[in-house]
Design an enzyme around this catalytic site. Structure first.
Site, PDB file in Angstrom:
ATOM      1  N   CYS A 181       0.972  -1.130   0.129  1.00 57.04           N
ATOM      2  CA  CYS A 181       0.194  -0.004   0.066  1.00 57.04           C
ATOM      3  C   CYS A 181       0.659   1.398  -0.024  1.00 57.04           C
ATOM      4  O   CYS A 181       0.936   1.790   1.023  1.00 57.04           O
ATOM      5  CB  CYS A 181      -0.920   0.096   1.181  1.00 57.04           C
ATOM      6  SG  CYS A 181      -2.160   1.171   0.900  1.00 57.04           S
TER       7      CYS A 181
ATOM      8  N   CYS B  80      -5.517   2.197  -4.783  1.00 58.54           N
ATOM      9  CA  CYS B  80      -5.129   2.671  -3.581  1.00 58.54           C
ATOM     10  C   CYS B  80      -6.043   3.674  -3.072  1.00 58.54           C
ATOM     11  O   CYS B  80      -6.028   4.861  -3.627  1.00 58.54           O
ATOM     12  CB  CYS B  80      -3.672   3.358  -3.642  1.00 58.54           C
ATOM     13  SG  CYS B  80      -2.899   3.839  -1.914  1.00 58.54           S
TER      14      CYS B  80
END
Length: 437
Positions: A160, A372
């Protein structure tokens, strides 16, 4: 002990459980083993929200045995050695497991030892990380009284990639709420030269950066943390143009700051020593360096850089045709996220089922899709979606969800609802149960 499985899965994270669940859903007779010693499974995407006191940490955890599908054997041991020539895995306990097909999905490991002094500093005092202890992050934010709030990320790949800046935007709003923002400089130091690789999303994020008056320092590679003196030391990856008196920090009157290195320059407490730039912090949140687990890096399955070697379209190992990789451990030119896993797993499952029935790979391909959810404040979010091209490419399936907006590259409250409520539901009730979404 020795045991044979038609499919052996290494790892009980997002990728491993989703693969086992989807395989079992599509072929109930398959003999599947899942190798992972963990007792609990965590929904880590919510840890950003935990660190900002808007999500309960306990709600991110479930017992592993409650998630592994019926009929899949949970082997509570550590994988240790690969013997791919003989289709064999040896556990740390010395047990041998053989397989027809192997799925390697152990995720990655946090490696603070790659930065000098970081192991000693992690999750203590004013140094925090949502990657390791989001509850401590909230303690740090809650007790912050002003000064330099430093947010940073390493030069290694990380899971991430947007997480190091999400908590920064939330911290900005929290500091405003408690009345310390006007005596705070927020600094984001990063090794790259752009805030985000997808241009359309980067444009939005730079607008957020300007609105919040955050100092971004590009080309900053974290090499050392001095917890006692509260100084983060950086190597600058771009050489300053001395001919134009461009510098990284102002040392004297007339110095001109290199705008490619610094955006929204702030004259904070910084020093230069032994070719490094030291930034004094009153709090620091960081994504620690990350790498593939040791048993992967030291195996015949790894690339030269230590990650799992797989074909970028089929997820099949480049050398061993009965081995597949999924998730963060794979060397792929895209972001390491749960959203990427959501698209990789169906490809791996179809390939294994097709190989079992026809000895050929399926037609399904992975295009590098990842996303994301970039939280930009309490109640605001941008959803970055892209593939190997690094172009903004929204997933049509997500567009079908209620509350979705036409352009998710812009901040919107509806996307916050997606992040906080819909995505956790999707994770526990669809992905973990092997339902393609």
């Amino acid at each position: 002990m020795s045991k044979h499985f038609q499919v052996l899965v290494i790892g009980g994270g997002t990728a491993g459980i989703m693969v086992a669940s989807m395989l079992k859903r599509k072929n109930t007779s398959l003999k599947i083993g899942l190798l992972d010693p963990a007792k609990k499974h965590y929904y880590q995407p919510a840890w950003t929200l935990v660190g900002a006191n808007t999500y309960d940490f306990e709600k991110t955890a479930k017992f592993m045995d409650s998630l592994i599908p019926k009929g899949v054997e949970h082997i509570k041991e550590f994988a240790d050695k690969f013997d791919p020539e003989n289709n064999k895995i040896i556990s740390k306990e010395g047990n041998e497991f053989t397989y027809d097909y192997l799925v390697v999905a152990p995720g990655l490991k946090i490696a603070p030892d790659l930065v000098e002094g970081l192991s000693e500093a992690m999750d203590k005092g004013v140094v925090c990380s949502n990657y390791t202890n989001p509850n401590h992050t909230w303690e740090v934010l809650k007790n912050f009284k002003g000064g330099t709030a430093l947010f940073t990320q390493p030069s290694t790949p990380i899971k991430c990639g947007g997480a190091p800046q999400k908590i920064m935007y939330l911290a900005d709003e929290h500091f405003t709420k408690i009345g310390v923002r006007d005596k705070t400089n927020i600094v984001f130091a990063m090794p790259g030269n752009v805030i985000f690789a997808v241009k359309k999303v980067a444009k939005t994020l730079m607008e957020v950066i300007d609105k919040k008056d955050i100092n971004v320092r590009f080309y900053h590679k974290l090499v050392k943390v001095d917890a006692k003196e509260q100084i983060a030391w950086y190597e600058i990856l771009k050489e300053s143009d001395d001919g134009n008196d461009c510098v990284v920090i102002k040392a004297k009157e007339g110095d001109v700051v290199d705008k490619e290195i610094q955006h929204n320059y702030k004259d904070i407490k910084a020093i230069e020593k032994d070719g490094l730039i030291g930034i004094h912090f009153d709090m620091m949140h960081l994504a620690p360096p990350q790498q593939a687990p040791d048993f992967i890096r030291n195996s015949p399955l790894a690339t030269e850089s230590g990650w799992l070697s797989v074909n970028s379209s089929t997820m099949q190992h480049k050398k061993y045709r009965n081995i597949f990789g999924v998730g963060d451990v794979c060397e792929l030119p895209t972001a390491k996220t749960g959203a990427a896993i959501r698209k990789q797993v169906p490809v791996v499952v179809e390939n294994i089922l097709n190989l079992l029935s026809t000895s050929k790979l399926a037609d399904k391909k992975y295009d590098g899709y990842s996303s994301c959810p970039l939280v930009t404040g309490y109640g605001k979010m941008v959803l970055a979606e892209f593939d190997y091209s690094k172009e903004f490419k929204p997933d049509p399936k997500l567009k079908e969800f209620p509350l979705m907006i036409s352009d998710s590259s812009k901040e919107h409250w509806r996307l916050w609802i997606l992040k906080k409520y819909l995505l956790p539901y999707l994770y526990w009730n669809k992905m973990m149960k092997g339902i393609e979404v």
